[in-house]
Motif scaffolding. Sequence first.
Motif, PDB file in Angstrom:
ATOM      1  N   ILE A   7       3.596   6.857  -3.957  1.00 27.96           N
ATOM      2  CA  ILE A   7       4.280   6.845  -2.732  1.00 27.96           C
ATOM      3  C   ILE A   7       4.589   8.206  -2.060  1.00 27.96           C
ATOM      4  O   ILE A   7       4.543   8.273  -0.837  1.00 27.96           O
ATOM      5  CB  ILE A   7       5.639   6.086  -2.921  1.00 27.96           C
ATOM      6  N   LEU A   8       5.407   9.095  -3.098  1.00 28.47           N
ATOM      7  CA  LEU A   8       5.656  10.385  -2.305  1.00 28.47           C
ATOM      8  C   LEU A   8       4.420  11.086  -2.021  1.00 28.47           C
ATOM      9  O   LEU A   8       4.608  12.313  -0.996  1.00 28.47           O
ATOM     10  CB  LEU A   8       6.536  10.974  -3.498  1.00 28.47           C
ATOM     11  N   ASP A   9       3.288  11.246  -2.781  1.00 27.46           N
ATOM     12  CA  ASP A   9       2.213  12.184  -2.405  1.00 27.46           C
ATOM     13  C   ASP A   9       2.324  13.490  -2.260  1.00 27.46           C
ATOM     14  O   ASP A   9       2.525  13.996  -1.147  1.00 27.46           O
ATOM     15  CB  ASP A   9       1.464  11.181  -1.435  1.00 27.46           C
ATOM     16  N   ILE A 115      -8.650   3.064  -6.420  1.00 24.57           N
ATOM     17  CA  ILE A 115      -9.017   2.821  -7.986  1.00 24.57           C
ATOM     18  C   ILE A 115      -7.656   2.707  -8.701  1.00 24.57           C
ATOM     19  O   ILE A 115      -7.190   1.741  -9.300  1.00 24.57           O
ATOM     20  CB  ILE A 115      -9.764   3.733  -8.638  1.00 24.57           C
ATOM     21  N   ALA A 116      -6.798   3.600  -8.383  1.00 28.09           N
ATOM     22  CA  ALA A 116      -5.448   3.692  -8.821  1.00 28.09           C
ATOM     23  C   ALA A 116      -4.720   2.393  -8.527  1.00 28.09           C
ATOM     24  O   ALA A 116      -4.294   1.717  -9.501  1.00 28.09           O
ATOM     25  CB  ALA A 116      -4.569   4.775  -8.523  1.00 28.09           C
ATOM     26  N   PHE A 117      -4.701   1.956  -7.055  1.00 24.47           N
ATOM     27  CA  PHE A 117      -4.060   0.816  -7.035  1.00 24.47           C
ATOM     28  C   PHE A 117      -4.803  -0.542  -7.558  1.00 24.47           C
ATOM     29  O   PHE A 117      -3.981  -1.763  -7.945  1.00 24.47           O
ATOM     30  CB  PHE A 117      -3.852   0.604  -5.327  1.00 24.47           C
ATOM     31  N   ALA A 238       0.226   1.704  11.427  1.00 29.33           N
ATOM     32  CA  ALA A 238       0.918   0.694  10.563  1.00 29.33           C
ATOM     33  C   ALA A 238       0.358  -0.530  10.955  1.00 29.33           C
ATOM     34  O   ALA A 238       0.013  -1.648  10.100  1.00 29.33           O
ATOM     35  CB  ALA A 238       2.589   0.618  10.628  1.00 29.33           C
ATOM     36  N   LEU A 239       0.425  -0.872  12.288  1.00 32.77           N
ATOM     37  CA  LEU A 239      -0.281  -2.179  12.758  1.00 32.77           C
ATOM     38  C   LEU A 239      -1.621  -2.457  12.441  1.00 32.77           C
ATOM     39  O   LEU A 239      -2.065  -3.410  12.234  1.00 32.77           O
ATOM     40  CB  LEU A 239      -0.090  -2.321  14.243  1.00 32.77           C
ATOM     41  N   LEU A 240      -2.509  -1.400  12.490  1.00 26.82           N
ATOM     42  CA  LEU A 240      -3.824  -1.375  11.989  1.00 26.82           C
ATOM     43  C   LEU A 240      -4.113  -1.722  10.714  1.00 26.82           C
ATOM     44  O   LEU A 240      -4.851  -2.504  10.324  1.00 26.82           O
ATOM     45  CB  LEU A 240      -4.468   0.017  12.231  1.00 26.82           C
ATOM     46  N   GLN A 302      -0.425   8.550   4.610  1.00 25.10           N
ATOM     47  CA  GLN A 302       0.919   8.006   4.179  1.00 25.10           C
ATOM     48  C   GLN A 302       1.407   6.742   4.142  1.00 25.10           C
ATOM     49  O   GLN A 302       1.648   6.292   2.989  1.00 25.10           O
ATOM     50  CB  GLN A 302       1.819   9.194   4.570  1.00 25.10           C
ATOM     51  N   ILE A 303       0.986   6.115   5.202  1.00 24.70           N
ATOM     52  CA  ILE A 303       1.371   4.974   5.361  1.00 24.70           C
ATOM     53  C   ILE A 303       0.565   3.878   4.579  1.00 24.70           C
ATOM     54  O   ILE A 303       1.119   2.970   4.029  1.00 24.70           O
ATOM     55  CB  ILE A 303       1.052   4.354   6.963  1.00 24.70           C
ATOM     56  N   GLN A 304      -0.570   4.212   4.148  1.00 21.21           N
ATOM     57  CA  GLN A 304      -1.451   3.349   3.171  1.00 21.21           C
ATOM     58  C   GLN A 304      -1.014   3.370   2.027  1.00 21.21           C
ATOM     59  O   GLN A 304      -0.843   2.663   1.154  1.00 21.21           O
ATOM     60  CB  GLN A 304      -3.083   3.589   3.504  1.00 21.21           C
ATOM     61  N   LEU A 305      -0.567   4.715   1.555  1.00 15.22           N
ATOM     62  CA  LEU A 305      -0.111   4.898   0.190  1.00 15.22           C
ATOM     63  C   LEU A 305       0.887   4.092  -0.081  1.00 15.22           C
ATOM     64  O   LEU A 305       1.195   3.505  -1.055  1.00 15.22           O
ATOM     65  CB  LEU A 305       0.175   6.481  -0.023  1.00 15.22           C
ATOM     66  N   ILE A 306       2.065   4.147   0.803  1.00 16.16           N
ATOM     67  CA  ILE A 306       3.299   3.503   0.639  1.00 16.16           C
ATOM     68  C   ILE A 306       3.141   1.787   0.634  1.00 16.16           C
ATOM     69  O   ILE A 306       3.582   1.244  -0.371  1.00 16.16           O
ATOM     70  CB  ILE A 306       4.245   3.871   1.833  1.00 16.16           C
ATOM     71  N   ALA A 307       2.434   1.463   1.591  1.00 17.01           N
ATOM     72  CA  ALA A 307       2.406  -0.072   1.713  1.00 17.01           C
ATOM     73  C   ALA A 307       1.488  -0.564   0.515  1.00 17.01           C
ATOM     74  O   ALA A 307       1.642  -1.688  -0.001  1.00 17.01           O
ATOM     75  CB  ALA A 307       1.349  -0.244   3.000  1.00 17.01           C
ATOM     76  N   CYS A 308       0.413   0.028   0.077  1.00 22.33           N
ATOM     77  CA  CYS A 308      -0.854  -0.241  -0.756  1.00 22.33           C
ATOM     78  C   CYS A 308       0.161  -0.107  -2.344  1.00 22.33           C
ATOM     79  O   CYS A 308      -0.179  -0.907  -3.205  1.00 22.33           O
ATOM     80  CB  CYS A 308      -2.048   0.453  -0.996  1.00 22.33           C
ATOM     81  N   ALA A 309       0.986   0.768  -2.495  1.00 24.47           N
ATOM     82  CA  ALA A 309       1.811   0.944  -3.520  1.00 24.47           C
ATOM     83  C   ALA A 309       2.773  -0.171  -3.776  1.00 24.47           C
ATOM     84  O   ALA A 309       2.980  -0.600  -5.039  1.00 24.47           O
ATOM     85  CB  ALA A 309       2.317   2.334  -3.742  1.00 24.47           C
TER      86      ALA A 309
END
Length: 322
Positions: A7-9, A115-117, A238-240, A302-309
């Motif tokens: 999340i923090l990346d 892969i991590a997610f 984020a919408l995308l 960053q948005i994809q990391l937070i949402a997918c985590a």
Amino acid sequence: MTRLRLILDPFLILLIGMVLLASFLPARGEGARVAEAAADAGIVLLFFLHGAKLSREAIWGGAKAWKLHLATLGTTFLVFPLLGLGAQMLPVIPEDMRAGLLFLTLLPSTVQSSIAFTAIARGNVAAAVVSASFSNLLGILLTPLLVAMLMQRGGSGGMISLSSAEGIVGQLLLPFIAGHLLRPWIGGFVERHKTLLSRVDRTSILLVVYSAFSAAVVEGLWQKVSEEELAILALLCALLLALVLIFTWGLGRLIGLSREDAIVLQFCGSKKSLASGVPIAGVLFPASAVGPIILPVMLFHQIQLIACALLARHYAERSSGE
């Protein structure tokens, strides 16, 4: 701890640092030429290492689970670009930022975080490795081709020129092929020094970001982009992502994928690669245009990391409760 790091990346913090450095101390004159040359060398090294890291088994394995991999590639290189073209009709942000949003949709999937997610969500990790690697392999050719086909309007980059085509071959394709052909001799070294080589990858990207934003700042980037426009761009990213996450969830059910494979489709199909996007943009676009082009890529990353985590944790909890 793994979820927190995703999340923090920390890498994003370094990227922001490069943007700030370029904003206050942009490379000019001879310094800009040195920075650009270092960035070009970094791109060559990055794709050489990508070729060395990708096993031949992963390439041939891409042809086996054809339903899953076709769905992932179709989402990455067809559905995403269609959404990107739709976003071009929303004149709420400047044209160069809309071009960056379209460029974002033309990129391949990520590898490491996909892969991590998938692993956190208890999906099919082996299939995720193949699907993400196959997407990156095809992206070397498909992304520049899609740029040539879809980004032809005045402010969107134009058709790929002869020099851009030479850059694709010389800085992306040939180093990748060379690295892959040398894998029998250097593959063991690459596997044993993953951490060191990951730092080389990231340093290459940081060099490209600094060079790109330096050129953009010299051209007056921050005088042209307002805080409101940045906020709108973040909302569009984020919408995308939300639209693609919903689409991949529905597509997995529609084509009858198992739960494990549906997770792979959702995470590999919804991600876009910062590691590939930044150097590809550095090859395809003029130096002064790269900054605005990669800005949406950095926000989406960053948005994809937070949402997918958060989504991966939700799937893991559901799996534990079953």
